[in-house]
Design a protein around this motif. Structure first.
Motif, mmCIF file in Angstrom:
data_model
loop_
_atom_site.group_PDB
_atom_site.id
_atom_site.type_symbol
_atom_site.label_atom_id
_atom_site.label_comp_id
_atom_site.label_asym_id
_atom_site.label_seq_id
_atom_site.Cartn_x
_atom_site.Cartn_y
_atom_site.Cartn_z
ATOM 1 N N VAL A 1 0.866 -1.179 0.000
ATOM 2 C CA VAL A 1 0.000 0.000 0.000
ATOM 3 C C VAL A 1 0.903 1.228 0.000
ATOM 4 O O VAL A 1 1.572 1.522 0.994
ATOM 5 N N GLU A 2 0.940 1.906 -1.139
ATOM 6 C CA GLU A 2 1.755 3.120 -1.251
ATOM 7 C C GLU A 2 0.834 4.328 -1.063
ATOM 8 O O GLU A 2 -0.143 4.483 -1.798
ATOM 9 N N PHE A 3 1.171 5.150 -0.092
ATOM 10 C CA PHE A 3 0.315 6.305 0.158
ATOM 11 C C PHE A 3 1.132 7.467 0.701
ATOM 12 O O PHE A 3 2.267 7.293 1.131
ATOM 13 N N VAL A 4 0.555 8.616 0.654
ATOM 14 C CA VAL A 4 1.139 9.927 0.952
ATOM 15 C C VAL A 4 2.057 10.325 -0.207
ATOM 16 O O VAL A 4 1.660 11.062 -1.107
ATOM 17 N N SER A 5 3.322 9.840 -0.189
ATOM 18 C CA SER A 5 4.271 10.109 -1.280
ATOM 19 C C SER A 5 4.255 11.567 -1.716
ATOM 20 O O SER A 5 4.388 11.885 -2.900
ATOM 21 N N ALA A 6 4.067 12.462 -0.752
ATOM 22 C CA ALA A 6 4.065 13.898 -1.051
ATOM 23 C C ALA A 6 5.470 14.354 -1.414
ATOM 24 O O ALA A 6 6.459 13.866 -0.864
ATOM 25 N N ASN A 7 5.566 15.286 -2.359
ATOM 26 C CA ASN A 7 6.868 15.840 -2.705
ATOM 27 C C ASN A 7 7.515 16.422 -1.454
ATOM 28 O O ASN A 7 6.878 17.179 -0.717
ATOM 29 N N PRO A 8 8.778 16.099 -1.203
ATOM 30 C CA PRO A 8 9.438 16.577 0.026
ATOM 31 C C PRO A 8 9.922 18.018 -0.116
ATOM 32 O O PRO A 8 11.112 18.319 0.062
ATOM 33 N N THR A 9 8.992 18.887 -0.442
ATOM 34 C CA THR A 9 9.331 20.293 -0.656
ATOM 35 C C THR A 9 8.652 21.204 0.368
ATOM 36 O O THR A 9 8.642 22.416 0.199
ATOM 37 N N GLY A 10 8.070 20.604 1.395
ATOM 38 C CA GLY A 10 7.414 21.391 2.433
ATOM 39 C C GLY A 10 6.582 20.494 3.321
ATOM 40 O O GLY A 10 6.508 19.270 3.107
ATOM 41 N N PRO A 11 5.961 21.072 4.337
ATOM 42 C CA PRO A 11 5.130 20.265 5.239
ATOM 43 C C PRO A 11 3.889 19.750 4.530
ATOM 44 O O PRO A 11 3.488 20.269 3.492
ATOM 45 N N MET A 12 3.285 18.731 5.099
ATOM 46 C CA MET A 12 2.087 18.145 4.511
ATOM 47 C C MET A 12 0.886 19.049 4.740
ATOM 48 O O MET A 12 0.690 19.571 5.840
ATOM 49 N N HIS A 13 0.081 19.238 3.680
ATOM 50 C CA HIS A 13 -1.138 20.027 3.836
ATOM 51 C C HIS A 13 -2.339 19.092 3.983
ATOM 52 O O HIS A 13 -2.207 17.866 3.938
ATOM 53 N N VAL A 14 -3.514 19.669 4.171
ATOM 54 C CA VAL A 14 -4.681 18.864 4.498
ATOM 55 C C VAL A 14 -5.074 17.925 3.359
ATOM 56 O O VAL A 14 -5.647 16.859 3.589
ATOM 57 N N GLY A 15 -4.746 18.292 2.124
ATOM 58 C CA GLY A 15 -5.014 17.393 1.008
ATOM 59 C C GLY A 15 -4.220 16.109 1.132
ATOM 60 O O GLY A 15 -4.732 15.008 0.895
ATOM 61 N N HIS A 16 -2.944 16.228 1.532
ATOM 62 C CA HIS A 16 -2.134 15.042 1.779
ATOM 63 C C HIS A 16 -2.701 14.249 2.962
ATOM 64 O O HIS A 16 -2.616 13.018 3.005
ATOM 65 N N THR A 17 -3.256 14.978 3.928
ATOM 66 C CA THR A 17 -3.734 14.337 5.156
ATOM 67 C C THR A 17 -4.814 13.313 4.859
ATOM 68 O O THR A 17 -4.835 12.226 5.447
ATOM 69 N N ARG A 18 -5.705 13.629 3.931
ATOM 70 C CA ARG A 18 -6.775 12.688 3.620
ATOM 71 C C ARG A 18 -6.198 11.395 3.052
ATOM 72 O O ARG A 18 -6.597 10.293 3.450
ATOM 73 N N GLY A 19 -5.259 11.513 2.131
ATOM 74 C CA GLY A 19 -4.643 10.312 1.565
ATOM 75 C C GLY A 19 -3.855 9.526 2.598
ATOM 76 O O GLY A 19 -3.821 8.298 2.562
ATOM 77 N N ALA A 20 -3.223 10.257 3.531
ATOM 78 C CA ALA A 20 -2.451 9.594 4.576
ATOM 79 C C ALA A 20 -3.349 8.767 5.482
ATOM 80 O O ALA A 20 -3.072 7.599 5.787
ATOM 81 N N VAL A 21 -4.443 9.371 5.927
ATOM 82 C CA VAL A 21 -5.381 8.673 6.815
ATOM 83 C C VAL A 21 -6.045 7.514 6.082
ATOM 84 O O VAL A 21 -6.182 6.409 6.631
ATOM 85 N N PHE A 22 -6.462 7.759 4.841
ATOM 86 C CA PHE A 22 -7.102 6.694 4.071
ATOM 87 C C PHE A 22 -6.154 5.518 3.874
ATOM 88 O O PHE A 22 -6.528 4.355 4.092
ATOM 89 N N GLY A 23 -4.926 5.800 3.448
ATOM 90 C CA GLY A 23 -3.975 4.718 3.190
ATOM 91 C C GLY A 23 -3.658 3.918 4.433
ATOM 92 O O GLY A 23 -3.568 2.683 4.384
ATOM 93 N N ASP A 24 -3.496 4.609 5.555
ATOM 94 C CA ASP A 24 -3.169 3.913 6.798
ATOM 95 C C ASP A 24 -4.331 3.047 7.261
ATOM 96 O O ASP A 24 -4.140 1.902 7.690
ATOM 97 N N ALA A 25 -5.552 3.583 7.171
ATOM 98 C CA ALA A 25 -6.730 2.801 7.572
ATOM 99 C C ALA A 25 -6.937 1.610 6.636
ATOM 100 O O ALA A 25 -7.302 0.513 7.083
ATOM 101 N N LEU A 26 -6.708 1.808 5.351
ATOM 102 C CA LEU A 26 -6.848 0.705 4.395
ATOM 103 C C LEU A 26 -5.827 -0.385 4.699
ATOM 104 O O LEU A 26 -6.150 -1.585 4.660
ATOM 105 N N ALA A 27 -4.598 0.010 5.013
ATOM 106 C CA ALA A 27 -3.575 -0.973 5.360
ATOM 107 C C ALA A 27 -3.987 -1.781 6.593
ATOM 108 O O ALA A 27 -3.825 -3.013 6.635
#
Length: 581
Positions: free
Chosen positions: A123-149
């Motif tokens: 399960v690959e998730f988040v994978s945000a570009n490492p050019t700054g802190p995570m914003h709320v758009g990334h947060t949804r994918g992070a929570v979804f991916g972790d819960a799916l895992a």
């Protein structure tokens, strides 16, 4: 105890007994599920309608014969044929009492299964570009991916959580140059950040680190060389920041895969391209101009193309740019071949709304590099709109005006953040209302569910107070006379508990963790509703001082509800408090 799986097995056995040559693939389409209308019974099967045509029989006649096989089943109170050939079952209360006992016996394991049979899933998730802190758009994918895992782990899969670090390409060059400006600022210069650079304050500590480590040495270097040094320090700092942000939501990846490792002589892209050539999956040719608006990366020239259309994509895909460098898609193919070579035949990628056009090409890549042995599911998480004073926040790393993951978690806490982002299908856009998630009302879903768990704990404290001589230990609850629970309200609540294993399995197959959030919310509502009925009808109270044995049985029911809510919230990464302040 999965009552639906149990009766599916019985229906299959009945069909095999009457039609021993029935195709197993056909049997797999026979399901037992809740009827669409609860007044039609407890369970319903489509068996007759699935097998009638291949057998050359009338569906209703076949259904009538099949229903007759269950007339003497001790667990079945009644069975009837409905509509074109559905078979509806009403179960004896003893079945639901067994379901309740199974919750008590299995506890934290109730709802777990071996559906995945230990198969490996990436399960690959988040994978945000490492050019700054995570914003709320990334947060949804992070929570979804972790819960799916977690959901996949619950159902017997061997899951690896993976983060793909986009640590190469133009955006990292800009990051390095932006960090170099902050370095000059740390040395006392007054700087002006050009348009297109990363202006966020999060790069100030990186500039200070560079100043502390290098002094004025970077000023004496060629600017390009200095920017490369600044880039490495910035990338490391941003990944540390991202890891810290994810930890606020208790999200931890097993693998951080660097895109940079794919590039260079002998890297995965080079070896994958050579393998694709050997397999005849690439050719030299020209691409037709796309219909409508021409994308910026389209070039009218002879180039190296991947035969993506052979694997379900809409067009073949370029692998090498006109300057000789590899396309992003070439890296994608190499990366997913790397996953396959690491032993993953099941891959799930969680991407943002701006990547919906990537689905077919990624699925085509996985089919090709695995010789069609592996499967790929791409889950798209749609946009989240934050409301503040009635106005949406603009989220853009480059503008510096962003709402970060840390901002959201610090404002409402990890539980509310996780649950609310999961309380909607991932492919539907949503509003995140700061005011709502702080309310202690039934309109706030996370409060409503957590309050149900806290209420269940409170009921046990009430029992200790009102029936001090009643043994309410786990051992005593396991021996409770649950057969006393024969009211419609009791059976309705137990029936809902019985749906939990099926809900978990179905959510895992569909890769939809929001089903778990929906279920625990429904179960919480059922407990709250039962409690309200007890206020009007003393016979339905959870603790009845005049009937300790019935009280113990009801406490066993409350404990089962509490356990299943705890199991569900745990899967979603949300706490189940015993009390709410």
């Amino acid at each position: 105890m999965d009552i639906f799986a149990l009766f599916t097995t019985r229906v299959h056995a009945a069909l095999r007994a009457d039609y021993p040559d029935l195709d197993e693939g056909l049997l797999a389409r026979v399901v037992v599920e809740p009827p669409r209308d609860a007044t039609h019974g407890d369970l319903s099967t489509n068996a007759a309608m699935v097998v009638a045509k291949p057998l050359g029989k009338n569906p209703r006649e076949l259904a009538t014969a099949l229903a007759g096989r269950f007339a003497s089943d001790a667990d079945v109170a009644s069975v009837e044929v409905a509509g074109p050939g559905f078979i509806n079952f009403r179960l004896n209360n003893s079945v639901w009492h067994q379901v309740l006992k199974s919750v008590s016996e299995q506890g934290v394991h109730f709802g777990r299964s071996n559906l995945g049979q230990g198969e490996r899933v990436n399960v690959e998730f988040v994978s945000a570009n490492p050019t700054g802190p995570m914003h709320v758009g990334h947060t949804r994918g992070a929570v979804f991916g972790d819960a799916l895992a977690s959901l996949m782990q619950w159902t017997g899969y061997d899951v690896t959580r993976e983060y793909y670090i986009n640590d190469t390409g133009g955006q990292t060059i800009i990051l390095g140059r932006s960090a170099l400006l902050r370095y000059r600022e740390a040395l006392g210069e007054t700087i002006e950040i050009p348009s297109g650079f990363y202006p966020g304050d999060y790069l100030i500590p990186v500039g200070q680190q560079l100043a502390a480590e290098y002094g004025t040495k970077l000023l004496e270097m060629d600017e390009q060389e200095a920017a490369l040094i600044a880039r490495e320090v910035a990338l490391k700092g941003m990944m540390e920041l991202i890891r810290a942000d994810l930890a606020k939501l208790n999200i931890h990846h097993d693998v951080f895969f660097s895109e940079r490792t794919l590039h260079g002589a002998g890297g995965d892209i080079e070896s994958t391209l050579a393998w694709l050539r050997e397999e005849g999956m690439v050719y030299e040719g020209r691409l037709e101009a796309p219909k409508g608006k021409t994308p910026e990366d389209w070039e009218d020239r002879e180039q190296t193309l991947f035969r993506a259309t052979d694997y379900g994509d809409d067009t073949d895909r370029a692998l090498i740019k006109s300057d000789g460098s590899y396309t992003y898609f070439a890296a994608d193919i190499a990366y997913h071949r790397n996953k396959h070579l690491r032993g993953f035949n099941h891959m799930i990628n969680v991407l943002g709304a701006d990547h919906s056009g990537y689905v077919k090409r990624l699925q085509a890549a996985v089919k090709a590099v695995s010789n069609q042995e592996a499967d790929m599911d791409v889950r798209i998480c749609q946009l989240v709109r934050l409301l503040k004073n009635g106005e949406p926040f603009k989220m853009s790393k480059r503008s510096g005006d962003l709402v970060t993951l840390a901002d959201v978690v610090d404002e409402v806490g990890p539980d509310a953040t996780r649950f609310m982002l999961l309380f909607r299908r991932n492919d539907a856009s949503m509003d995140f209302d700061f005011a709502l998630v702080k309310e202690q009302t039934r309109d706030n879903p996370v409060f409503y569910v957590q309050y149900a768990h806290a209420r269940a704990c409170s009921i046990f404290r009430t029992a200790q107070r009102d029936l001090p001589d009643l043994d309410i230990s786990p051992a005593a609850l396991a021996k409770a006379e649950v057969e006393r629970l024969d009211s419609a309200a009791d059976i309705e609540l137990i029936r809902l508990l019985g749906a939990w294993p099926r809900t978990v399995a179905a959510a895992a197959v569909a890769h939809e963790p929001h089903r778990i959030a929906f279920y625990v919310h429904e179960l919480a509502g059922a407990l709250h509703g039962f409690w309200a009925k007890g206020k009007d009808d003393p016979s339905l109270r959870f603790v009845n001082q005049s009937d300790p044995k019935l009280s113990l049985a009801r406490l066993a029911l409350v404990d089962a509800v509490r356990q299943v809510i705890r199991n569900g919230l745990g899967m979603l990464g949300v706490s189940a408090p015993d009390e709410l302040s």
